[in-house]
Enzyme design. Structure first.
Site, short mmCIF file in Angstrom:
data_model
loop_
_atom_site.label_atom_id
_atom_site.label_comp_id
_atom_site.label_asym_id
_atom_site.label_seq_id
_atom_site.Cartn_x
_atom_site.Cartn_y
_atom_site.Cartn_z
CG ASP A 10 61.04 46.41 37.80
OD1 ASP A 10 61.64 46.67 38.78
OD2 ASP A 10 61.56 46.53 36.60
NE ARG A 15 63.14 40.57 46.29
CZ ARG A 15 63.84 39.92 45.24
NH1 ARG A 15 64.01 38.46 45.57
NH2 ARG A 15 64.70 40.30 44.45
CE LYS A 72 64.04 46.82 35.29
NZ LYS A 72 64.22 46.26 36.53
CD GLU A 95 68.68 47.41 35.21
OE1 GLU A 95 67.51 47.45 35.12
OE2 GLU A 95 69.16 46.58 36.36
CD GLU A 142 72.21 43.29 37.62
OE1 GLU A 142 71.14 43.48 37.14
OE2 GLU A 142 72.49 42.85 38.49
CE LYS A 174 68.14 49.55 38.01
NZ LYS A 174 66.76 49.63 38.47
CB SER A 179 70.95 47.66 45.17
OG SER A 179 69.85 46.80 44.94
N GLY A 180 71.93 45.54 42.90
CA GLY A 180 72.77 44.49 42.22
C GLY A 180 73.01 43.24 43.43
N GLY A 181 72.59 43.33 44.71
CA GLY A 181 72.97 42.40 45.57
C GLY A 181 73.87 42.68 46.80
CB SER A 197 67.23 52.96 39.67
OG SER A 197 65.98 52.22 39.10
CE1 TYR A 210 64.65 43.48 40.55
CE2 TYR A 210 62.95 44.34 38.92
CZ TYR A 210 63.81 44.32 40.34
OH TYR A 210 63.28 45.31 41.06
P1 13P Z 1 68.26 45.76 42.38
O1 13P Z 1 68.59 47.00 42.89
O2 13P Z 1 67.71 44.65 43.51
O3 13P Z 1 69.45 45.34 41.84
O4 13P Z 1 67.25 46.03 41.35
C1 13P Z 1 67.00 47.04 40.54
C2 13P Z 1 66.58 46.71 39.27
O5 13P Z 1 65.64 47.13 38.86
C3 13P Z 1 67.05 45.54 38.30
O6 13P Z 1 66.69 45.56 37.27
#
Ligand code: 13P
Length: 355
Positions: free
Chosen positions: A28, A37, A141, A183, A185, A225, A267-269, A296, A355
């Protein structure tokens, strides 16, 4: 209440997404983020290229074996595939439940500390959620972001605002039949240690679940998440996968109600391989958990895929995607053998990630 009419369906959707040995593909990326990217592989950020790339993802043969759902950006939800039909139908044909990113990005938080943000997108959300449901989306999300700094971030204001925003969003989309992915984060930026992350994450999760309760969010029809509990990217003491798993599980066990069907990590990096190895370690440490523990992943599922595709090689891109999907599917059962699938070794950490 509209929510009452959706409870059964919400719980069924959340359970389908929480299938053992599976996780979500986060595809997304906003138009700006996918542009970054594409720039890295020399591909122009045009609608045609986005269509081609996301068609590649949707048609990777057998993807549904390890991936239970896909998070789409609005453009993709309504976009036709490269050779006709809709991209949405291609994902559905593989057995993936389609979802949609509904937040509209981060804004500076007035009254917060420098760099703190709040997440926008509540205005008109219920109407948008109804439109996305009608199109076929079944979950949503919303990514709220907090940072840890030496000068006191996150502030109480930032934690409360982001927790409340997540809860308002979750309640609103449940009214229209979409399962909310919650989420919060916590960025890896900084040199703080893992204990600091754990303390902040416990605080954040406690306030998130309090806000969800105040808003009457139906937990059985929601998913969490989170980031894994890890030190800042610049912290010199790096945890082993076993230590990361221990801290992550301690944080979650202290804060996440057992009614939540699944915890799907971002995955966050982390690099592709780290993301798999850490999830695998969590499974090896957990014994019996009240929730499904899955993934995810955005960057950690797509990095080598993008490089192999490079704008033209669909088969090679799909093989790379399937390799990481398989690795993570195995990690989600605790049976992944480190290094047994190809990966891109590069760190995927980006400071101040949006994101
Ligand atoms: P990453 O796994 O690249 O951190 O992204 C997941 C995601 O959906 C962040 O909102």
């Amino acid at each position: 209440m509209a929510l009452d009419t959706h409870r059964e369906e919400l719980a069924a959707t959340a359970t389908a997404l929480a299938r053992p040995g599976s996780g979500l593909l986060a595809a997304d990326e906003s138009t700006g983020t996918i542009g970054k990217r594409f720039a890295a592989i020399g591909v122009e950020n045009s609608e045609e290229h986005r269509r081609a790339y996301r068609t590649l993802l949707a048609t990777a043969p057998g993807l549904g074996e390890w991936i239970s759902g896909v998070i789409l950006y609005e453009e993709t939800l309504f976009q036709d595939a490269a050779d006709g039909g809709s991209i949405l139908d291609l994902f559905k044909a593989q057995g993936l439940v389609p979802g949609i990113k509904v937040d509209q990005g981060l804004e500076p938080l007035a009254g917060g500390l420098p760099g703190e943000t709040w997440c926008t997108g509540l205005k008109g959300l219920q109407e948008r959620a109804a439109r996305y449901y009608a199109r076929g989306a079944r979950f949503a999300k919303w990514r709220a972001v907090l940072r840890i700094t030496a000068d006191d971030c996150p502030s109480e204001l930032a934690v409360r605002e982001n927790a409340w925003g997540l809860a308002r969003y979750a309640r609103t989309v449940q009214e229209e039949g979409l399962v909310p992915i919650v989420e919060p984060e916590i960025l890896m930026d900084g040199d703080h240690d893992i204990e600091t992350t754990a303390a902040v994450q416990e605080w954040v999760l406690r306030l998130v679940y309090e806000a969800l309760a105040i808003n009457g969010v139906f937990l059985e029809g929601s998913l969490l998440k989170p980031s894994m509990t890890l030190p800042g990217a610049e912290c010199l003491q790096r945890p082993t996968p076993e230590q990361a798993a221990e801290f992550t599980l301690r944080t979650l066990q202290r804060c996440v109600p057992a009614a939540v069907p699944a915890i799907l990590f971002l995955s966050g990096g982390l690099s592709e391989e780290e993301a798999s190895v850490y999830l695998n370690a969590i499974h090896q440490a957990v014994g019996v958990a009240p929730w499904h523990l899955g993934f995810s992943y955005g960057r950690a599922l797509q990095q080598s895929c993008l490089k192999h595709w490079a704008g033209h090689d669909v088969v090679s891109g799909q093989q790379a995607l399937l390799a990481r999907a398989r690795a993570n599917g195995q990690s989600a059962r605790g049976v992944y053998v480190a290094g047994s699938e190809p990966s891109d070794g590069k760190s995927l950490f980006e400071a101040n990630y949006s994101y």
